[in-house]
Design a protein around this motif. Structure first.
Motif, PDB file in Angstrom:
ATOM      1  N   LEU A 108       0.807  -1.220   0.000  1.00  0.00           N
ATOM      2  CA  LEU A 108       0.000   0.000   0.000  1.00  0.00           C
ATOM      3  C   LEU A 108       0.842   1.273   0.000  1.00  0.00           C
ATOM      4  O   LEU A 108       0.409   2.311   0.484  1.00  0.00           O
ATOM      5  CB  LEU A 108      -0.946  -0.010   1.207  1.00  0.00           C
ATOM      6  CG  LEU A 108      -2.171  -0.909   1.027  1.00  0.00           C
ATOM      7  CD1 LEU A 108      -2.874  -1.135   2.349  1.00  0.00           C
ATOM      8  CD2 LEU A 108      -3.139  -0.319   0.013  1.00  0.00           C
ATOM      9  N   ALA A 109       2.035   1.194  -0.559  1.00  0.00           N
ATOM     10  CA  ALA A 109       2.871   2.388  -0.692  1.00  0.00           C
ATOM     11  C   ALA A 109       2.600   3.047  -2.037  1.00  0.00           C
ATOM     12  O   ALA A 109       2.491   2.365  -3.058  1.00  0.00           O
ATOM     13  CB  ALA A 109       4.345   2.015  -0.586  1.00  0.00           C
ATOM     14  N   ILE A 110       2.466   4.378  -2.028  1.00  0.00           N
ATOM     15  CA  ILE A 110       2.302   5.109  -3.284  1.00  0.00           C
ATOM     16  C   ILE A 110       3.691   5.407  -3.826  1.00  0.00           C
ATOM     17  O   ILE A 110       4.429   6.221  -3.277  1.00  0.00           O
ATOM     18  CB  ILE A 110       1.504   6.412  -3.080  1.00  0.00           C
ATOM     19  CG1 ILE A 110       0.091   6.091  -2.588  1.00  0.00           C
ATOM     20  CG2 ILE A 110       1.433   7.199  -4.384  1.00  0.00           C
ATOM     21  CD1 ILE A 110      -0.781   7.309  -2.391  1.00  0.00           C
ATOM     22  N   ALA A 118       2.136  13.724  -6.653  1.00  0.00           N
ATOM     23  CA  ALA A 118       0.860  14.019  -7.313  1.00  0.00           C
ATOM     24  C   ALA A 118      -0.304  13.704  -6.381  1.00  0.00           C
ATOM     25  O   ALA A 118      -1.282  14.464  -6.306  1.00  0.00           O
ATOM     26  CB  ALA A 118       0.743  13.214  -8.604  1.00  0.00           C
ATOM     27  N   SER A 119      -0.200  12.604  -5.647  1.00  0.00           N
ATOM     28  CA  SER A 119      -1.249  12.226  -4.697  1.00  0.00           C
ATOM     29  C   SER A 119      -1.367  13.255  -3.585  1.00  0.00           C
ATOM     30  O   SER A 119      -2.471  13.623  -3.167  1.00  0.00           O
ATOM     31  CB  SER A 119      -0.954  10.848  -4.107  1.00  0.00           C
ATOM     32  OG  SER A 119      -0.916   9.871  -5.117  1.00  0.00           O
ATOM     33  N   ARG A 120      -0.231  13.713  -3.110  1.00  0.00           N
ATOM     34  CA  ARG A 120      -0.236  14.746  -2.068  1.00  0.00           C
ATOM     35  C   ARG A 120      -0.965  15.992  -2.552  1.00  0.00           C
ATOM     36  O   ARG A 120      -1.762  16.595  -1.826  1.00  0.00           O
ATOM     37  CB  ARG A 120       1.199  15.097  -1.678  1.00  0.00           C
ATOM     38  CG  ARG A 120       1.302  16.099  -0.535  1.00  0.00           C
ATOM     39  CD  ARG A 120       2.646  16.784  -0.514  1.00  0.00           C
ATOM     40  NE  ARG A 120       2.849  17.595  -1.712  1.00  0.00           N
ATOM     41  CZ  ARG A 120       3.853  18.447  -1.854  1.00  0.00           C
ATOM     42  NH1 ARG A 120       4.753  18.571  -0.909  1.00  0.00           N
ATOM     43  NH2 ARG A 120       3.972  19.155  -2.963  1.00  0.00           N
ATOM     44  N   ALA A 155      -5.579   6.183  -9.446  1.00  0.00           N
ATOM     45  CA  ALA A 155      -4.877   6.201 -10.736  1.00  0.00           C
ATOM     46  C   ALA A 155      -3.375   6.349 -10.521  1.00  0.00           C
ATOM     47  O   ALA A 155      -2.564   5.690 -11.193  1.00  0.00           O
ATOM     48  CB  ALA A 155      -5.411   7.333 -11.610  1.00  0.00           C
ATOM     49  N   GLN A 156      -2.999   7.199  -9.577  1.00  0.00           N
ATOM     50  CA  GLN A 156      -1.580   7.378  -9.264  1.00  0.00           C
ATOM     51  C   GLN A 156      -0.996   6.103  -8.642  1.00  0.00           C
ATOM     52  O   GLN A 156       0.123   5.695  -8.955  1.00  0.00           O
ATOM     53  CB  GLN A 156      -1.401   8.559  -8.302  1.00  0.00           C
ATOM     54  CG  GLN A 156      -1.809   9.911  -8.859  1.00  0.00           C
ATOM     55  CD  GLN A 156      -0.930  10.366 -10.009  1.00  0.00           C
ATOM     56  OE1 GLN A 156       0.262  10.073 -10.055  1.00  0.00           O
ATOM     57  NE2 GLN A 156      -1.516  11.092 -10.941  1.00  0.00           N
ATOM     58  N   TYR A 157      -1.765   5.492  -7.773  1.00  0.00           N
ATOM     59  CA  TYR A 157      -1.297   4.294  -7.067  1.00  0.00           C
ATOM     60  C   TYR A 157      -1.143   3.093  -8.006  1.00  0.00           C
ATOM     61  O   TYR A 157      -0.165   2.342  -7.934  1.00  0.00           O
ATOM     62  CB  TYR A 157      -2.278   3.965  -5.938  1.00  0.00           C
ATOM     63  CG  TYR A 157      -2.051   2.621  -5.282  1.00  0.00           C
ATOM     64  CD1 TYR A 157      -0.890   2.361  -4.554  1.00  0.00           C
ATOM     65  CD2 TYR A 157      -2.997   1.604  -5.391  1.00  0.00           C
ATOM     66  CE1 TYR A 157      -0.680   1.130  -3.951  1.00  0.00           C
ATOM     67  CE2 TYR A 157      -2.796   0.375  -4.791  1.00  0.00           C
ATOM     68  CZ  TYR A 157      -1.638   0.142  -4.074  1.00  0.00           C
ATOM     69  OH  TYR A 157      -1.431  -1.080  -3.484  1.00  0.00           O
TER      70      TYR A 157
END
Length: 233
Positions: A108-110, A118-120, A155-157
């Motif tokens: 579960l690491a991005i 981008a997630s941040r 989507a990023q993950y």
């Protein structure tokens, strides 16, 4: 699924909508949430994929009421899903017409850094929008991210994991269209994890350029105050 063949003048229209949450896609949920004033016909259209103008041609409008109980049941199931922390062990995405199975629960690491940053920013934008509308007081207690933002995070993950390609910010953003095909029962618990467990992603965004300007400004203020002190000696 609930399936009905309904009369429309000289023909019949096949209407099929989910009756259980695992039959509902994230994309359908996003479409429902994005409608500010959702009518019964719009809801049935989104859930069935049948254009609203075709549903309006059904001879007996009462026949659409057959779907009311199913929609009400889905709304109750969705409420329970928001309270669930059950993350799926794996999910399957269709990439380039091929099914790709991806392990989730143990990974579960991005990653990589581009996806993390981008997630941040996605989370920071959601927080900023919430604070702008509702105020900053106790925002963490009442903050609920939109499903659109949840999809963007996923989507990023999943982009690199699903495509086996190096990270590309534009392609990762476009991967959102693939993510919308995920079952909502898979998507929401994973997205919820990122919005609640990753403390570093909760930080409101201050871009590096703005930080640099702030540092320069502070340095100038320090120099001016130092110069003034020397002149007054």
């Amino acid at each position: 699924m609930i399936e009905k063949n309904l009369a429309t003048g000289n023909s019949r229209l096949r209407v099929c909508i989910p009756s259980h949450l695992h039959e509902l896609s994230l994309g359908q949920m996003i479409a429902l949430q994005n409608e500010k004033e959702l009518s019964d016909i719009q809801a049935i259209s989104i859930l069935s994929g049948v254009p609203a103008n075709e549903l309006m041609q059904i001879t007996n409008g009462n026949e659409l009421l057959q779907f009311t109980d199913a929609i009400l049941s889905l709304s109750h199931q969705i409420k329970n899903l928001y309270n669930s922390d059950a993350i799926p062990k794996d999910i399957t995405l269709v990439v380039n017409n091929k099914s790709v199975k991806i392990s989730v629960s143990g990974n579960l690491a991005i990653e990589p850094a581009g996806a993390f940053m981008a997630s941040r920013d996605i989370i920071a934008d959601e927080i900023a929008a919430h604070i702008k509308e509702y105020g900053e007081e106790d925002w963490q207690q009442y903050f609920n991210p939109s499903l659109q933002a949840c999809g963007k995070i996923l989507a990023q993950y999943f982009y690199c994991k699903a495509t086996a390609k190096p990270y590309d910010e534009y392609e990762a953003a476009d991967f959102f269209e693939t993510i919308k095909e995920l079952r909502v029962t898979e998507a929401l618990p994973i997205a919820k994890h990122f919005f609640t467990v990753y403390p570093n992603l909760w930080t409101q965004r201050t871009g590096y350029w703005r930080r640099l300007l702030r540092l320069l400004k502070n340095a100038l203020v320090y120099r001016r105050s130092k110069s003034s002190a020397m002149l007054t000696r």
